[in-house]
Design a protein around this motif. Structure first.
Motif, PDB file in Angstrom:
ATOM      1  N   MET A 103       0.798   5.785  -9.830  1.00 34.75           N
ATOM      2  CA  MET A 103       0.482   5.046 -10.855  1.00 34.75           C
ATOM      3  C   MET A 103       0.823   5.614 -12.461  1.00 34.75           C
ATOM      4  O   MET A 103       1.285   4.646 -13.137  1.00 34.75           O
TER       5      MET A 103
ATOM      6  N   GLY B 252       2.144  -3.245  -5.562  1.00 39.37           N
ATOM      7  CA  GLY B 252       1.126  -4.154  -4.612  1.00 39.37           C
ATOM      8  C   GLY B 252       0.463  -3.301  -3.877  1.00 39.37           C
ATOM      9  O   GLY B 252       1.131  -2.106  -3.278  1.00 39.37           O
ATOM     10  N   ALA B 253      -0.435  -3.524  -3.086  1.00 36.12           N
ATOM     11  CA  ALA B 253      -1.234  -2.895  -1.942  1.00 36.12           C
ATOM     12  C   ALA B 253      -0.503  -2.917  -0.893  1.00 36.12           C
ATOM     13  O   ALA B 253       0.454  -3.765  -0.694  1.00 36.12           O
ATOM     14  N   ASN B 254      -0.538  -2.029   0.089  1.00 34.03           N
ATOM     15  CA  ASN B 254       0.031  -2.053   1.415  1.00 34.03           C
ATOM     16  C   ASN B 254      -0.452  -3.433   1.945  1.00 34.03           C
ATOM     17  O   ASN B 254      -1.434  -3.793   1.889  1.00 34.03           O
TER      18      ASN B 254
ATOM     19  N   ARG C 123      -8.994   4.780  -2.351  1.00 32.39           N
ATOM     20  CA  ARG C 123     -10.312   4.849  -3.020  1.00 32.39           C
ATOM     21  C   ARG C 123     -11.242   4.766  -1.882  1.00 32.39           C
ATOM     22  O   ARG C 123     -12.298   5.389  -1.903  1.00 32.39           O
TER      23      ARG C 123
ATOM     24  N   HIS D  15       3.378   4.646  -5.011  1.00 31.45           N
ATOM     25  CA  HIS D  15       1.963   4.615  -5.006  1.00 31.45           C
ATOM     26  C   HIS D  15       1.365   5.373  -6.094  1.00 31.45           C
ATOM     27  O   HIS D  15       0.256   5.654  -6.375  1.00 31.45           O
TER      28      HIS D  15
ATOM     29  N   ASP E  88      -1.788   2.593  -0.600  1.00 31.01           N
ATOM     30  CA  ASP E  88      -2.072   2.337  -1.866  1.00 31.01           C
ATOM     31  C   ASP E  88      -3.354   2.788  -2.383  1.00 31.01           C
ATOM     32  O   ASP E  88      -4.358   3.188  -2.065  1.00 31.01           O
ATOM     33  N   PRO E  89      -3.435   2.790  -3.987  1.00 33.47           N
ATOM     34  CA  PRO E  89      -4.653   3.145  -4.725  1.00 33.47           C
ATOM     35  C   PRO E  89      -5.760   2.756  -4.348  1.00 33.47           C
ATOM     36  O   PRO E  89      -6.907   3.382  -4.317  1.00 33.47           O
ATOM     37  N   VAL E  90      -5.971   1.455  -3.975  1.00 32.32           N
ATOM     38  CA  VAL E  90      -7.226   0.873  -3.513  1.00 32.32           C
ATOM     39  C   VAL E  90      -7.598   1.130  -2.401  1.00 32.32           C
ATOM     40  O   VAL E  90      -8.856   1.533  -2.156  1.00 32.32           O
TER      41      VAL E  90
ATOM     42  N   ASP F 167      -3.462   2.660 -13.293  1.00 33.68           N
ATOM     43  CA  ASP F 167      -4.179   2.867 -12.076  1.00 33.68           C
ATOM     44  C   ASP F 167      -5.504   1.598 -12.321  1.00 33.68           C
ATOM     45  O   ASP F 167      -5.667   0.898 -11.334  1.00 33.68           O
TER      46      ASP F 167
ATOM     47  N   PHE G 269      -4.190  -1.855 -11.795  1.00 30.06           N
ATOM     48  CA  PHE G 269      -3.887  -1.924 -10.224  1.00 30.06           C
ATOM     49  C   PHE G 269      -4.968  -2.390  -9.520  1.00 30.06           C
ATOM     50  O   PHE G 269      -5.085  -3.353  -8.876  1.00 30.06           O
ATOM     51  N   ILE G 270      -6.065  -1.306  -9.848  1.00 29.35           N
ATOM     52  CA  ILE G 270      -7.323  -1.487  -9.108  1.00 29.35           C
ATOM     53  C   ILE G 270      -8.158  -2.909  -9.083  1.00 29.35           C
ATOM     54  O   ILE G 270      -8.516  -3.624  -8.283  1.00 29.35           O
TER      55      ILE G 270
ATOM     56  N   ALA H 142      -5.104  -5.429  -7.401  1.00 28.78           N
ATOM     57  CA  ALA H 142      -5.187  -5.210  -5.994  1.00 28.78           C
ATOM     58  C   ALA H 142      -6.653  -5.206  -5.206  1.00 28.78           C
ATOM     59  O   ALA H 142      -6.672  -5.595  -4.051  1.00 28.78           O
TER      60      ALA H 142
END
Lengths: 296, 245
Positions: free
Chosen positions: B193, B35-37, A173, B191, A168-170, B229, B232-233, B236
């Protein structure tokens, strides 16, 4: 490139599987300490290239050097100097976190202690789980363990094959943050990714598709070389607008980009014909450039 | 309403993978499930597809109760994921026949619709090609068409465009728009965005809960963000759960 500053050199490498050509005359060089990205979709040939450079696969033709050692004749020496994190998790699932790390350290004739400073930032995040079997770790933790194992012998070149795919994007990063720190330690990094937005985090990149390198340069220079003006068009119904623009003879290309459409135009035609959509000139991204190169 | 959940929950031992999620999805909507993994997306999706029973709460999909009518649910949905889509060792037409047959379609109907679909996709010449010989992008487009071949009311797409080149990724989204136009509801995880922007509405899961659910435009204004993006950041990034699936 001077051999003293060259970490990798790939010269006319070609590779075929049955009737599929995975790599076609690929050539490029990577400087010492550089963070170099291979950007391209699945099937572009990225993994074949990694396997050739890590001495696990013989190319059909061409030569390649890692740390000025030949991948065919000096493969043993190369293996001692490189770290490789394959796309598929390939540590020992039945060994614990700690055992995996100790195993890799031992194989490379070193100890966890000796180079601990190099992996400390990454490893301490999974250290609370060091008694857990690697097979039972979450994806993010497996990734951190695999990176620790690839680094424990202080390689001069680190090969990372799609380390962020499906992440995932977080977390992506975070991972790039770790790479930046490793770069500061002087490690050369070759990393591949299908995510175009990660390209800008590299010093230089090669855009690769179907075994061919479309272009190699710094991300800034690639976007600066976009051959036309690029416009964004916004509307209430982008799908309908997309269809309309596609029918317009003055429109050279139109693609969805998040909340807007990115458009290139035949400027002469558009001036002659006039138009009724809102155009805003924008800076192209790496993804715009990739699409433009694919169109050729 | 094609999906309606009320405090849907899944508990594994003392780990609450999905924590009282309530939401609704309308017919023809393109619903982005982000959602995040490790946030609980896969567990929630497995419950909605009738593959896993909820610990508590209610879920209705395509008019059926996911707990008591899971077989009916499975029959009335389509499913496609990046990891498993088609059988490599079967030809294009054989894959279509196999999946359509599993969904109970009649042979004559299958044969006619196979030609239609292949011609729409521009794949008519590939009818007899082994799936393993198709480029990934083609496989994904074919796989999507197969997943809605039986005209389900809703199709679940689990990271359908992972690893696909940027042009093919956009062609894939055009197929999604066309299906949604025909009234098929799309439930999609991604994944990428920028793809979240293509959805009618987006939900973002954090630590088992739905933290936000709205149109991309309103989410961006609520969180004063310039892109999905950023949204989301911001959301999440607060997650407490370590790692992922």
């Amino acid at each position: 490139m001077d051999t003293a500053i060259r970490a990798l050199s790939v010269n006319n490498i070609s590779m075929n599987y049955a009737n599929v050509s995975a790599l076609k005359n690929v050539s490029f060089e990577v400087k010492r300490g550089e963070l170099f990205g291979l950007i391209g979709p699945d099937g572009a040939g990225k993994t074949s290239l990694f396997r050739i450079l890590t001495t696990l696969l013989l190319a059909d033709s061409g030569t390649a050097m890692v740390d000025d050692l030949d991948v065919v004749t000096d493969y043993r020496a190369i293996r001692c100097r490189i770290g490789y994190m394959p796309g598929r998790f390939s540590l020992y699932q039945d060994l614990t976190v700690e055992e995996n790390l100790a195993f890799f350290a031992t194989v490379f004739n070193t100890s966890i202690k000796e180079n601990y400073y190099l992996i400390e930032d990454i490893y301490k995040q999974i250290e609370p789980f060091k008694k857990r079997k690697a097979g039972q770790l979450s994806g993010g933790m497996k990734q951190k363990l695999a990176l620790s194992c690839a680094l424990i012998h202080k390689p001069s070149v680190l090969f990372l094959d799609e380390p962020t795919t499906g992440v995932d994007p977080v977390s992506r990063r975070e991972f790039w943050g770790m790479l930046k720190k490793l770069k500061r330690q002087g490690i050369t990094i070759l990393v591949s990714t299908p995510y175009m937005d990660e390209a800008t985090l590299c010093d230089r990149i090669a855009l690769i598709q179907q075994g061919e390198i479309l272009t190699i340069d710094t991300p800034d220079r690639i976007t600066a070389n976009f051959p036309r003006k690029l416009y964004a068009v916004e509307s209430d119904n982008n799908y309908r607008t997309l269809m309309q623009l596609r029918e317009n003879p003055a429109v050279l290309s139109v693609y969805s980009f998040g909340e807007s459409l990115h458009v290139t135009l035949n400027e002469q035609l558009i001036t002659e014909n006039g138009h009724d959509f809102q155009l805003k000139e924008i800076e192209p991204s790496i993804e715009d450039c990739f699409i433009e190169l694919l169109r050729k | 309403m094609v999906i309606r959940t009320d405090r849907l929950t899944k508990q594994f031992g003392n780990f609450r993978a999905v924590d009282e999620i309530s939401f609704e999805v309308d017919r023809g909507e393109i619903f982005g499930f982000l959602g995040a993994n490790g946030a609980g997306k896969t567990t929630a999706m497995r419950m909605l597809c009738g593959l896993s029973k909820p610990t508590s709460g209610i879920g209705m999909v395509a008019g059926y109760d996911i707990e008591r009518q899971s077989e009916q649910v499975k029959r009335h949905i389509g499913y496609m994921s990046q990891k498993f889509s088609l059988y490599d060792d079967l030809r294009v037409w054989e894959n279509i026949r196999l999946f359509a047959g599993i969904y109970g379609m009649k042979s004559a109907e299958i044969a006619q619709k196979t030609d239609e679909i292949l011609s729409t996709l521009g794949f008519s010449a590939e009818k007899n090609t082994m799936v393993k010989e198709l480029p990934l992008g083609w496989k994904q487009k074919l796989s999507f068409s197969v997943s809605i071949f039986h005209e389900p009311r809703i199709v679940f797409l689990d990271e359908p465009t992972g690893g696909v080149d940027p042009v093919t990724r956009r062609q894939f989204w055009e197929l999604i728009y066309q299906a949604a136009d025909r009234g098929i509801t799309i439930f999609v995880t991604t994944h990428y965005m920028d793809e979240a922007e293509y959805c009618s509405r987006v939900s973002i899961m954090v630590d088992g809960k739905i933290e936000a659910l709205d149109t991309p435009r309103r989410l961006k204004s609520t969180f004063s963000a310039t892109s999905m993006d950023n949204v989301f950041i911001r959301l999440a990034g607060k997650a407490k759960r370590a790692g992922d699936n």
